[in-house]
Scaffold this motif. Structure first.
Motif, PDB file in Angstrom:
ATOM      1  N   THR A  52     -36.082  -2.052 -76.707  1.00  0.00           N
ATOM      2  CA  THR A  52     -37.497  -1.834 -76.964  1.00  0.00           C
ATOM      3  C   THR A  52     -37.990  -0.587 -76.256  1.00  0.00           C
ATOM      4  O   THR A  52     -37.718  -0.376 -75.085  1.00  0.00           O
ATOM      5  CB  THR A  52     -38.325  -3.045 -76.496  1.00  0.00           C
ATOM      6  OG1 THR A  52     -37.875  -4.195 -77.199  1.00  0.00           O
ATOM      7  CG2 THR A  52     -39.807  -2.841 -76.773  1.00  0.00           C
ATOM      8  N   PHE A  53     -38.719   0.224 -76.990  1.00  0.00           N
ATOM      9  CA  PHE A  53     -39.413   1.395 -76.469  1.00  0.00           C
ATOM     10  C   PHE A  53     -40.898   1.066 -76.579  1.00  0.00           C
ATOM     11  O   PHE A  53     -41.364   0.625 -77.622  1.00  0.00           O
ATOM     12  CB  PHE A  53     -39.022   2.620 -77.312  1.00  0.00           C
ATOM     13  CG  PHE A  53     -40.044   3.711 -77.361  1.00  0.00           C
ATOM     14  CD1 PHE A  53     -40.424   4.371 -76.214  1.00  0.00           C
ATOM     15  CD2 PHE A  53     -40.612   4.088 -78.559  1.00  0.00           C
ATOM     16  CE1 PHE A  53     -41.369   5.379 -76.261  1.00  0.00           C
ATOM     17  CE2 PHE A  53     -41.551   5.097 -78.621  1.00  0.00           C
ATOM     18  CZ  PHE A  53     -41.936   5.741 -77.462  1.00  0.00           C
ATOM     19  N   SER A  54     -41.649   1.228 -75.489  1.00  0.00           N
ATOM     20  CA  SER A  54     -43.082   0.946 -75.553  1.00  0.00           C
ATOM     21  C   SER A  54     -43.877   2.014 -74.814  1.00  0.00           C
ATOM     22  O   SER A  54     -43.358   2.688 -73.926  1.00  0.00           O
ATOM     23  CB  SER A  54     -43.393  -0.449 -75.007  1.00  0.00           C
ATOM     24  OG  SER A  54     -42.937  -0.588 -73.687  1.00  0.00           O
ATOM     25  N   TRP A  55     -45.144   2.141 -75.198  1.00  0.00           N
ATOM     26  CA  TRP A  55     -46.011   3.171 -74.634  1.00  0.00           C
ATOM     27  C   TRP A  55     -47.448   2.676 -74.671  1.00  0.00           C
ATOM     28  O   TRP A  55     -47.778   1.695 -75.321  1.00  0.00           O
ATOM     29  CB  TRP A  55     -45.871   4.481 -75.408  1.00  0.00           C
ATOM     30  CG  TRP A  55     -46.338   4.402 -76.831  1.00  0.00           C
ATOM     31  CD1 TRP A  55     -47.558   4.778 -77.305  1.00  0.00           C
ATOM     32  CD2 TRP A  55     -45.610   3.920 -77.975  1.00  0.00           C
ATOM     33  NE1 TRP A  55     -47.644   4.564 -78.664  1.00  0.00           N
ATOM     34  CE2 TRP A  55     -46.452   4.034 -79.100  1.00  0.00           C
ATOM     35  CE3 TRP A  55     -44.331   3.395 -78.156  1.00  0.00           C
ATOM     36  CZ2 TRP A  55     -46.057   3.641 -80.373  1.00  0.00           C
ATOM     37  CZ3 TRP A  55     -43.944   3.016 -79.430  1.00  0.00           C
ATOM     38  CH2 TRP A  55     -44.799   3.145 -80.510  1.00  0.00           C
ATOM     39  N   THR A  56     -48.305   3.374 -73.933  1.00  0.00           N
ATOM     40  CA  THR A  56     -49.727   3.056 -73.961  1.00  0.00           C
ATOM     41  C   THR A  56     -50.303   3.718 -75.207  1.00  0.00           C
ATOM     42  O   THR A  56     -50.445   4.919 -75.276  1.00  0.00           O
ATOM     43  CB  THR A  56     -50.450   3.581 -72.705  1.00  0.00           C
ATOM     44  OG1 THR A  56     -50.204   4.978 -72.590  1.00  0.00           O
ATOM     45  CG2 THR A  56     -49.982   2.866 -71.458  1.00  0.00           C
ATOM     46  N   CYS A  57     -50.606   2.930 -76.189  1.00  0.00           N
ATOM     47  CA  CYS A  57     -51.093   3.496 -77.451  1.00  0.00           C
ATOM     48  C   CYS A  57     -52.605   3.453 -77.516  1.00  0.00           C
ATOM     49  O   CYS A  57     -53.253   2.791 -76.711  1.00  0.00           O
ATOM     50  CB  CYS A  57     -50.477   2.764 -78.637  1.00  0.00           C
ATOM     51  SG  CYS A  57     -50.897   1.026 -78.715  1.00  0.00           S
ATOM     52  N   ASN A  58     -53.134   4.170 -78.456  1.00  0.00           N
ATOM     53  CA  ASN A  58     -54.576   4.246 -78.698  1.00  0.00           C
ATOM     54  C   ASN A  58     -55.362   4.760 -77.503  1.00  0.00           C
ATOM     55  O   ASN A  58     -56.563   4.600 -77.446  1.00  0.00           O
ATOM     56  CB  ASN A  58     -55.121   2.885 -79.131  1.00  0.00           C
ATOM     57  CG  ASN A  58     -54.456   2.382 -80.384  1.00  0.00           C
ATOM     58  OD1 ASN A  58     -54.209   3.142 -81.317  1.00  0.00           O
ATOM     59  ND2 ASN A  58     -54.121   1.112 -80.401  1.00  0.00           N
ATOM     60  N   SER A  59     -54.693   5.354 -76.522  1.00  0.00           N
ATOM     61  CA  SER A  59     -55.406   5.898 -75.365  1.00  0.00           C
ATOM     62  C   SER A  59     -55.180   7.403 -75.264  1.00  0.00           C
ATOM     63  O   SER A  59     -55.312   7.980 -74.214  1.00  0.00           O
ATOM     64  CB  SER A  59     -54.918   5.205 -74.090  1.00  0.00           C
ATOM     65  OG  SER A  59     -53.533   5.424 -73.918  1.00  0.00           O
ATOM     66  N   SER A  60     -54.818   7.996 -76.368  1.00  0.00           N
ATOM     67  CA  SER A  60     -54.460   9.408 -76.381  1.00  0.00           C
ATOM     68  C   SER A  60     -54.994  10.061 -77.644  1.00  0.00           C
ATOM     69  O   SER A  60     -55.081   9.416 -78.691  1.00  0.00           O
ATOM     70  CB  SER A  60     -52.937   9.524 -76.335  1.00  0.00           C
ATOM     71  OG  SER A  60     -52.525  10.827 -76.602  1.00  0.00           O
ATOM     72  N   PRO A  61     -55.310  11.341 -77.576  1.00  0.00           N
ATOM     73  CA  PRO A  61     -55.754  12.028 -78.794  1.00  0.00           C
ATOM     74  C   PRO A  61     -54.613  12.274 -79.797  1.00  0.00           C
ATOM     75  O   PRO A  61     -54.868  12.564 -80.950  1.00  0.00           O
ATOM     76  CB  PRO A  61     -56.326  13.349 -78.279  1.00  0.00           C
ATOM     77  CG  PRO A  61     -55.693  13.569 -76.958  1.00  0.00           C
ATOM     78  CD  PRO A  61     -55.412  12.199 -76.398  1.00  0.00           C
ATOM     79  N   GLN A  62     -53.360  12.128 -79.359  1.00  0.00           N
ATOM     80  CA  GLN A  62     -52.239  12.348 -80.273  1.00  0.00           C
ATOM     81  C   GLN A  62     -52.090  11.131 -81.187  1.00  0.00           C
ATOM     82  O   GLN A  62     -51.862  10.020 -80.720  1.00  0.00           O
ATOM     83  CB  GLN A  62     -50.921  12.563 -79.498  1.00  0.00           C
ATOM     84  CG  GLN A  62     -50.813  13.901 -78.834  1.00  0.00           C
ATOM     85  CD  GLN A  62     -51.564  13.983 -77.522  1.00  0.00           C
ATOM     86  OE1 GLN A  62     -51.790  12.989 -76.862  1.00  0.00           O
ATOM     87  NE2 GLN A  62     -51.963  15.182 -77.145  1.00  0.00           N
ATOM     88  N   SER A  63     -52.226  11.347 -82.486  1.00  0.00           N
ATOM     89  CA  SER A  63     -52.106  10.244 -83.436  1.00  0.00           C
ATOM     90  C   SER A  63     -50.666  10.004 -83.864  1.00  0.00           C
ATOM     91  O   SER A  63     -50.332   8.920 -84.322  1.00  0.00           O
ATOM     92  CB  SER A  63     -52.979  10.502 -84.661  1.00  0.00           C
ATOM     93  OG  SER A  63     -52.540  11.681 -85.319  1.00  0.00           O
ATOM     94  N   SER A 113     -45.240  -0.408 -79.398  1.00  0.00           N
ATOM     95  CA  SER A 113     -43.821  -0.605 -79.095  1.00  0.00           C
ATOM     96  C   SER A 113     -43.016  -0.512 -80.379  1.00  0.00           C
ATOM     97  O   SER A 113     -43.542  -0.681 -81.475  1.00  0.00           O
ATOM     98  CB  SER A 113     -43.579  -1.950 -78.408  1.00  0.00           C
ATOM     99  OG  SER A 113     -43.740  -3.012 -79.320  1.00  0.00           O
ATOM    100  N   LYS A 114     -41.753  -0.242 -80.201  1.00  0.00           N
ATOM    101  CA  LYS A 114     -40.869  -0.075 -81.350  1.00  0.00           C
ATOM    102  C   LYS A 114     -39.485  -0.575 -80.957  1.00  0.00           C
ATOM    103  O   LYS A 114     -39.003  -0.291 -79.857  1.00  0.00           O
ATOM    104  CB  LYS A 114     -40.803   1.411 -81.713  1.00  0.00           C
ATOM    105  CG  LYS A 114     -40.252   1.712 -83.054  1.00  0.00           C
ATOM    106  CD  LYS A 114     -41.267   1.374 -84.110  1.00  0.00           C
ATOM    107  CE  LYS A 114     -40.920   2.021 -85.417  1.00  0.00           C
ATOM    108  NZ  LYS A 114     -41.871   1.739 -86.432  1.00  0.00           N
TER     109      LYS A 114
END
Length: 180
Positions: free
Chosen positions: A40-51, A81-82
């Motif tokens: 699993t790869f995960s990140w803090t999403c929806n908290s960045s201007p990069q879509s 996450s993916k």
């Protein structure tokens, strides 16, 4: 004077990176992957201007990887996450790996990168899972938020928020540091 200027510039970059909000929460120094397995790869999403971003894997040892390779060409910043299949990232067991999130049109424009992490040999145990907190607690599969004690379906579900994001500011600072 030059050292002080570089220190101030470095501190400014750290603030800029934190303001971008995009951070990799898994894998990390305390949360490894297992070779030839789904991870699993995960990140803090929806908290960045990069879509959107490209997901690359790199290694500090050129005998393992000469340069970063893309494992996901374009990922939307909505999933959190993916699941990375063994076919997407079939890298040998070793330390010194990093996940890099970059501009899909220019992979040298880095949005964030993980701590160095290890890919352990096939059959190794995954790290124990701890309950996630903060923005990374929400994931597409819910695995990171569940706090379950054991990985499910061969996934590495541990989450850690120890990563710093790097972005356009780093490229600007590198150019400024060159002239200082």
């Amino acid at each position: 004077m030059v050292a002080l200027t570089r220190f101030v510039l470095s501190a400014s970059l750290a603030g800029l990176a934190a303001a971008q909000g995009l951070q990799i929460t898994n894998p990390s120094a305390n949360s490894w992957w297992v070779a030839k397995s789904a991870n699993t790869f995960s990140w803090t999403c929806n908290s960045s201007p990069q879509s959107q971003f490209t997901v690359l894997v790199s290694n500090s040892n050129p005998a393992i990887l000469v340069s970063p390779i893309a494992i996901i060409a374009i990922e939307s910043n909505v999933d959190c996450s993916k699941l990375i299949t063994q076919d997407q990232s079939n890298q040998p067991a070793s330390g010194g790996y990093r996940i890099i999130l970059a501009n899909p049109l220019n992979s040298s424009d880095i949005y964030a990168q993980s701590d160095e992490f290890e890919i352990k040999p096939l059959g190794s145990a995954y790290p124990s899972t701890t309950p996630a907190t903060g923005p990374s607690a929400t994931s597409a599969s819910g695995a990171a938020a569940s706090g379950s004690a054991a990985p499910q379906n061969g996934q590495n579900n541990a989450a850690s928020i120890k990563n710093a994001g790097f972005g356009v500011g780093a490229a600007i600072a590198a150019g400024l540091a060159y002239f200082l």
